[in-house]
Design a protein around this motif. Structure first.
Motif, PDB file in Angstrom:
ATOM      1  N   ASN A  10      56.209   2.099 -23.612  1.00 17.07           N
ATOM      2  CA  ASN A  10      56.188   0.954 -24.518  1.00 17.07           C
ATOM      3  C   ASN A  10      56.438   1.370 -25.963  1.00 17.07           C
ATOM      4  OD1 ASN A  10      55.534  -0.758 -22.339  1.00 17.07           O
ATOM      5  ND2 ASN A  10      53.341  -0.338 -22.604  1.00 17.07           N
ATOM      6  N   GLY A  11      57.335   2.337 -26.128  1.00 18.86           N
ATOM      7  CA  GLY A  11      57.689   2.774 -27.462  1.00 18.86           C
ATOM      8  C   GLY A  11      56.697   3.702 -28.119  1.00 18.86           C
ATOM      9  N   GLU A  12      55.651   4.116 -27.401  1.00 16.74           N
ATOM     10  CA  GLU A  12      54.612   4.967 -27.970  1.00 16.74           C
ATOM     11  C   GLU A  12      54.569   6.297 -27.230  1.00 16.74           C
ATOM     12  OE1 GLU A  12      49.781   4.924 -28.880  1.00 16.74           O
ATOM     13  OE2 GLU A  12      50.819   3.148 -28.111  1.00 16.74           O
ATOM     14  N   LEU A  13      54.445   7.378 -28.003  1.00 14.69           N
ATOM     15  CA  LEU A  13      54.399   8.720 -27.434  1.00 14.69           C
ATOM     16  C   LEU A  13      53.022   8.992 -26.843  1.00 14.69           C
ATOM     17  CD1 LEU A  13      55.661  11.522 -27.023  1.00 14.69           C
ATOM     18  CD2 LEU A  13      54.869  12.141 -29.310  1.00 14.69           C
ATOM     19  N   TRP A  56      53.646   0.331 -40.875  1.00 17.40           N
ATOM     20  CA  TRP A  56      52.376   0.168 -40.152  1.00 17.40           C
ATOM     21  C   TRP A  56      52.521  -0.665 -38.894  1.00 17.40           C
ATOM     22  CZ3 TRP A  56      53.199  -1.244 -45.264  1.00 17.40           C
ATOM     23  CH2 TRP A  56      53.487  -2.594 -45.494  1.00 17.40           C
ATOM     24  N   ASP A  57      53.672  -1.315 -38.723  1.00 12.30           N
ATOM     25  CA  ASP A  57      53.909  -2.113 -37.521  1.00 12.30           C
ATOM     26  C   ASP A  57      54.745  -1.376 -36.478  1.00 12.30           C
ATOM     27  OD1 ASP A  57      52.486  -4.306 -38.447  1.00 12.30           O
ATOM     28  OD2 ASP A  57      54.223  -5.175 -39.473  1.00 12.30           O
ATOM     29  N   LEU A  58      55.220  -0.192 -36.792  1.00 11.84           N
ATOM     30  CA  LEU A  58      56.005   0.577 -35.835  1.00 11.84           C
ATOM     31  C   LEU A  58      55.101   1.099 -34.714  1.00 11.84           C
ATOM     32  CD1 LEU A  58      58.251   2.580 -38.328  1.00 11.84           C
ATOM     33  CD2 LEU A  58      58.986   0.741 -36.804  1.00 11.84           C
ATOM     34  N   PRO A  59      55.628   1.311 -33.514  1.00 15.79           N
ATOM     35  CA  PRO A  59      54.788   1.766 -32.396  1.00 15.79           C
ATOM     36  C   PRO A  59      54.249   3.172 -32.627  1.00 15.79           C
ATOM     37  CG  PRO A  59      57.116   1.790 -31.785  1.00 15.79           C
ATOM     38  CD  PRO A  59      57.028   1.090 -33.102  1.00 15.79           C
ATOM     39  N   GLY A  60      53.091   3.438 -32.054  1.00 14.12           N
ATOM     40  CA  GLY A  60      52.488   4.761 -32.159  1.00 14.12           C
ATOM     41  C   GLY A  60      51.191   4.744 -32.953  1.00 14.12           C
ATOM     42  N   GLU A 117      51.897  11.708 -37.073  1.00 15.40           N
ATOM     43  CA  GLU A 117      53.330  11.629 -37.333  1.00 15.40           C
ATOM     44  C   GLU A 117      54.016  10.925 -36.172  1.00 15.40           C
ATOM     45  OE1 GLU A 117      54.584  15.653 -37.884  1.00 15.40           O
ATOM     46  OE2 GLU A 117      54.053  15.678 -40.000  1.00 15.40           O
ATOM     47  N   ARG A 118      54.970  10.063 -36.494  1.00 13.97           N
ATOM     48  CA  ARG A 118      55.711   9.342 -35.456  1.00 13.97           C
ATOM     49  C   ARG A 118      57.195   9.615 -35.626  1.00 13.97           C
ATOM     50  NH1 ARG A 118      53.701   3.485 -36.673  1.00 13.97           N
ATOM     51  NH2 ARG A 118      53.642   4.398 -38.761  1.00 13.97           N
ATOM     52  N   TYR A 119      57.889   9.763 -34.508  1.00 11.63           N
ATOM     53  CA  TYR A 119      59.300  10.128 -34.510  1.00 11.63           C
ATOM     54  C   TYR A 119      60.099   9.025 -33.828  1.00 11.63           C
ATOM     55  CZ  TYR A 119      57.419  14.784 -35.515  1.00 11.63           C
ATOM     56  OH  TYR A 119      56.754  15.835 -36.070  1.00 11.63           O
ATOM     57  N   PHE A 120      61.259   8.702 -34.408  1.00 11.70           N
ATOM     58  CA  PHE A 120      62.101   7.646 -33.858  1.00 11.70           C
ATOM     59  C   PHE A 120      63.578   8.011 -34.018  1.00 11.70           C
ATOM     60  CE2 PHE A 120      58.328   5.601 -35.757  1.00 11.70           C
ATOM     61  CZ  PHE A 120      57.749   5.056 -34.616  1.00 11.70           C
ATOM     62  N   PHE A 121      64.371   7.674 -32.996  1.00  7.18           N
ATOM     63  CA  PHE A 121      65.816   7.640 -33.143  1.00  7.18           C
ATOM     64  C   PHE A 121      66.180   6.265 -33.693  1.00  7.18           C
ATOM     65  CE2 PHE A 121      65.933  10.880 -29.603  1.00  7.18           C
ATOM     66  CZ  PHE A 121      66.456  11.895 -30.391  1.00  7.18           C
ATOM     67  N   SER A 122      67.011   6.242 -34.710  1.00  6.86           N
ATOM     68  CA  SER A 122      67.395   4.971 -35.296  1.00  6.86           C
ATOM     69  C   SER A 122      68.849   5.040 -35.733  1.00  6.86           C
ATOM     70  CB  SER A 122      66.500   4.635 -36.502  1.00  6.86           C
ATOM     71  OG  SER A 122      66.810   3.358 -37.030  1.00  6.86           O
ATOM     72  N   THR A 123      69.443   3.877 -35.936  1.00  7.66           N
ATOM     73  CA  THR A 123      70.814   3.806 -36.444  1.00  7.66           C
ATOM     74  C   THR A 123      70.783   3.245 -37.857  1.00  7.66           C
ATOM     75  OG1 THR A 123      71.081   1.638 -35.414  1.00  7.66           O
ATOM     76  CG2 THR A 123      71.877   3.564 -34.185  1.00  7.66           C
TER      77      THR A 123
END
Length: 241
Positions: free
Chosen positions: A9-12, A57-61, A66-72
């Protein structure tokens, strides 16, 4: 080898005792570069999220980690190179100079790291927050370093890798330090009465008193150390120290 998927669900979510703690080089070479050229990733630990569609603060995790994301990157203007980094409540603003990501062997530049700070409100009058983002991007490079095929220039997709975290203020101190400082101030202002120093002659006590005491009032607690024989089998996922 079966692809390991630790994102739900988008969370590590890693097994107990492990954490995802890669270096800048590992993020660029082992994850971002493989993502751009559609090569298999060491492990599925970084979700795809448009980081500018939500506030940090609304991003998953977990917000405390520290939170990591692939983004465009979305262009701010149709024919421009600037990225649109506006969110619902504010915007990401670049700070300082971009840092080169260099390989540990060969000193080859493989990517760049941009540091951004999140501001609430509308530019240029937004208020700075403690949310920090490191945005990693690749340099135009051939695919020969990832495969045995001939050197071929491949058009790079607009992928970036983002590390987002909440900065801890360096000026914050624990409660004991604050309490000591407050006490010193009260003493200087005469708000705390200075007591006289009293000396006690413990050597004059009877031996029977000391023998009946049974303990000195100081306990010696031994530290417990847990030993683990399990080895880390996940790429760039290390045991917690």
């Amino acid at each position: 080898m079966e692809k390991l998927n630790f994102v739900k669900n988008g969370e590590l979510r890693l097994p107990p005792g492990f954490r995802f703690h890669p270096t800048d080089e590992e993020l660029v070479v082992q994850y971002l570069k493989r993502k751009v050229f559609s090569f298999p990733l060491p492990a599925s630990v970084i979700p795809e999220v448009d980081v500018c569609k939500s506030d940090p603060w609304d991003l998953p995790g977990d917000l405390e980690k520290e939170r990591y994301f692939f983004s465009t990157k979305e262009p701010k203007y149709p024919n421009g190179n600037r990225s649109n980094r506006a969110t619902n409540s504010g915007y990401w603003k670049a700070t300082g100079l971009d840092k080169q990501i260099v390989t540990s062997k060969g000193n080859q530049v493989v990517g760049m790291k941009k540091t951004l700070v999140f501001y609430r409100g509308k530019p240029p009058h937004g208020s700075r927050t403690d949310w920090i983002m490191h945005e990693y991007r690749l340099l135009n490079a051939p695919t020969s370093s990832l495969s045995q095929s001939p050197v071929v220039e491949v058009p790079m997709e607009n992928w970036v890798l983002c590390r987002i975290f909440l900065k801890r203020r360096s000026g914050s101190r624990n409660g004991e330090e604050k309490e000591m400082e407050s006490l010193r101030g009260r003493v200087d202002k005469g708000m705390v009465r200075k007591s006289k120093m009293v000396f006690y002659n413990f050597m004059a006590q009877n031996k029977s008193d000391s023998s009946n005491s049974g303990a000195s009032g100081v306990t010696n607690e031994s530290d417990e150390h847990e030993e683990s024989s399990s080895s880390n089998t996940f790429p760039y996922i290390r045991r917690k120290p």
